[in-house]
Design an enzyme around this catalytic site. Structure first.
Site, PDB file in Angstrom:
ATOM      1  N   PHE A   1       0.861  -1.180   0.000  1.00 25.34           N
ATOM      2  CA  PHE A   1       0.000   0.000   0.000  1.00 25.34           C
ATOM      3  C   PHE A   1       0.895   1.226   0.000  1.00 25.34           C
ATOM      4  O   PHE A   1       1.577   1.520   0.986  1.00 25.34           O
ATOM      5  CB  PHE A   1      -0.939   0.054   1.203  1.00 25.34           C
ATOM      6  CG  PHE A   1      -1.858   1.245   1.140  1.00 25.34           C
ATOM      7  CD1 PHE A   1      -3.013   1.204   0.376  1.00 25.34           C
ATOM      8  CD2 PHE A   1      -1.537   2.418   1.798  1.00 25.34           C
ATOM      9  CE1 PHE A   1      -3.842   2.318   0.283  1.00 25.34           C
ATOM     10  CE2 PHE A   1      -2.359   3.535   1.708  1.00 25.34           C
ATOM     11  CZ  PHE A   1      -3.514   3.479   0.946  1.00 25.34           C
TER      12      PHE A   1
ATOM     13  N   ASP B   1       9.615   2.871   1.630  1.00 23.10           N
ATOM     14  CA  ASP B   1       8.426   3.660   1.949  1.00 23.10           C
ATOM     15  C   ASP B   1       8.227   3.599   3.465  1.00 23.10           C
ATOM     16  O   ASP B   1       7.681   2.642   4.003  1.00 23.10           O
ATOM     17  CB  ASP B   1       7.208   3.097   1.221  1.00 23.10           C
ATOM     18  CG  ASP B   1       5.930   3.884   1.497  1.00 23.10           C
ATOM     19  OD1 ASP B   1       5.916   4.676   2.466  1.00 23.10           O
ATOM     20  OD2 ASP B   1       4.933   3.683   0.775  1.00 23.10           O
TER      21      ASP B   1
ATOM     22  N   LYS C   1       3.070  11.489   6.588  1.00 23.49           N
ATOM     23  CA  LYS C   1       2.235  11.333   7.774  1.00 23.49           C
ATOM     24  C   LYS C   1       2.776  12.077   8.991  1.00 23.49           C
ATOM     25  O   LYS C   1       2.537  13.256   9.149  1.00 23.49           O
ATOM     26  CB  LYS C   1       1.989   9.853   8.055  1.00 23.49           C
ATOM     27  CG  LYS C   1       1.117   9.178   6.978  1.00 23.49           C
ATOM     28  CD  LYS C   1       0.601   7.853   7.412  1.00 23.49           C
ATOM     29  CE  LYS C   1      -0.189   7.148   6.293  1.00 23.49           C
ATOM     30  NZ  LYS C   1      -1.374   7.871   5.853  1.00 23.49           N
TER      31      LYS C   1
END
Length: 404
Positions: free
Chosen positions: A141, A226, A255
């Site tokens: 994801f 990531d 984030k």
């Protein structure tokens, strides 16, 4: 006062249904706790998918944002501004990289890394035009842009959004041999999550990241990590890659870099990689804006103390030890690292959403993923007492479901 039920009904009627929220309407938040419009308090055990590692309204981050709001919020990158240099230098020092390319969201940062890897492949490695490929993992994801969903194996994210972007090779997560077999002369990068969050907080086998690093170095390809969810203290280290002493060629960050205040993302790499980007080849109106940089500087300063990494590691031991006690009592498996856990519920007992709703009724907010899995990722500022209390609520909710 408008009630939760009324606000939920209005939201469902007037917004696209791209999310399936739990039926709670949050009004304010402090630290690890949030309060709904009726005044009921909940312990936040999701942290905005790790965007709130430092909790809601951390004083240092809020102070930085307020001070910047009084001065300057946006110039675009058409001009320099006085927060940009310090942000780039600070993040460069934190990652140990020469250069920073700031964006806004995690998906933007992943797209940036893909573009940089391809351009590096053509201009440095010498791959023939339009032949570059990037190796990616099943269960990944990385966001929901059209390019990213082209290599998603999640039907909800992938299906009916074609035609899909070519240039990606899918291999099983956790297998370096599969990566080795997928490499060819046109391979420019391996894109990997050190821990797969959306897939259920999947931790790869020991040595996996080290083996990817060695393979990429030997084959002359880039390792792209990531760390949008796994980075910036969540796992008990600054980066999840740190557990194996691995330094990727490219960090993808987001984030928590925005401190739960504004969207901030970036990629970090050395000059021999990121130096291939020239003016006009990539950009963002809001990427690296003054407000984002001021908030990012405060986040970096918090991380530089090491306090949050150490706290996540210590509390993570408490969290995982207590969760493991629930195996066989409604829980099938527990995975994760630091203050991040994927908890597989016995599918014959309940779905992940049913357990999440049962937790919500007990004033704990968590979220399901992939059927019977729930994710727990409280803010790193959570107290040990509150953390134990939250797991006790899960134990009680499972007991009620088992005896119902």
């Amino acid at each position: 006062m408008t009630t939760s039920a009324e606000l939920i009904e209005m939201s469902e009627r007037r917004s696209a249904h791209n999310y399936h929220p739990l039926p709670v309407v949050i009004h304010e938040a402090h630290g690890a706790w949030v309060t709904d419009v009726e005044g009921k308090r909940y312990l936040d055990c999701l942290s905005g998918y790790s965007s709130l590692n430092f909790g809601h309204g951390h004083p240092k981050i809020i102070e930085a944002a307020r001070n910047q709001l009084d001065n300057l919020t946006l110039t675009s990158r058409a001009f320099y501004h006085d927060q940009f240099a310090q942000f780039c230098a600070g993040l460069g020092d934190l990652t140990g990289k020469d250069l920073i390319l700031p964006m806004n969201t995690g998906a933007e940062a992943v797209e940036t890394a893909i573009k940089v890897a391809r351009k590096w492949g053509y201009e440095v490695k010498g791959v023939e035009p339009d032949q570059a490929n990037i190796i990616v993992m099943e269960g990944n994801f990385h966001g929901r842009t059209t390019t990213i969903v082209s290599f998603s194996t999640d039907p909800e994210a992938h299906d009916n959004f074609g035609p899909y972007t070519p240039g990606f090779r899918l291999v099983p997560y956790g297998s370096t041999e599969a990566i080795r077999q997928a490499v060819d002369p046109n391979t420019v990068a391996v894109l990997v999550e050190p821990i797969q969050g959306e897939a259920g907080v999947l931790v790869p086998p020991d040595g996996y990241l080290s083996e990817i690093r060695e393979l990429c170095t030997a084959q002359g390809i880039l390792m792209i990590a990531d760390e949008v969810q796994s980075g910036l203290g969540r796992t008990g280290q600054t980066f999840a890659c740190d557990y194996e002493g691995v330094v990727p060629d490219v960090y993808v960050l987001g984030k928590a870099l925005g401190g739960g205040v504004v969207p901030v993302s970036a990629i970090a790499a050395n000059r021999d990689v990121l130096g291939i980007i020239q003016p006009g080849q990539h950009g963002s109106t809001f990427g690296g804006n003054p407000l984002a940089c001021a908030v990012g500087i405060a986040v970096i300063e918090l991380l530089n103390t090491g306090e949050f990494q150490a706290r996540a590691a210590k509390l993570g031991e408490v969290l995982h030890a207590r969760l493991r006690e629930l195996i066989g009592k409604g829980v099938v498996e527990v995975r994760g690292r630091g203050l991040w856990a994927g908890v597989d519920i016995d599918p014959e007992l309940a779905t992940g959403r049913e357990v999440s709703k049962a937790l919500m009724a007990r004033s704990v907010l968590a979220k399901d993923t992939h059927g019977s899995t729930i994710r727990l990722a409280p803010p790193i500022v959570v107290s040990e007492e509150d953390l134990i209390w939250a797991v006790n609520q899960l134990a009680d909710a499972l007991y009620e479901l088992t005896t119902a």
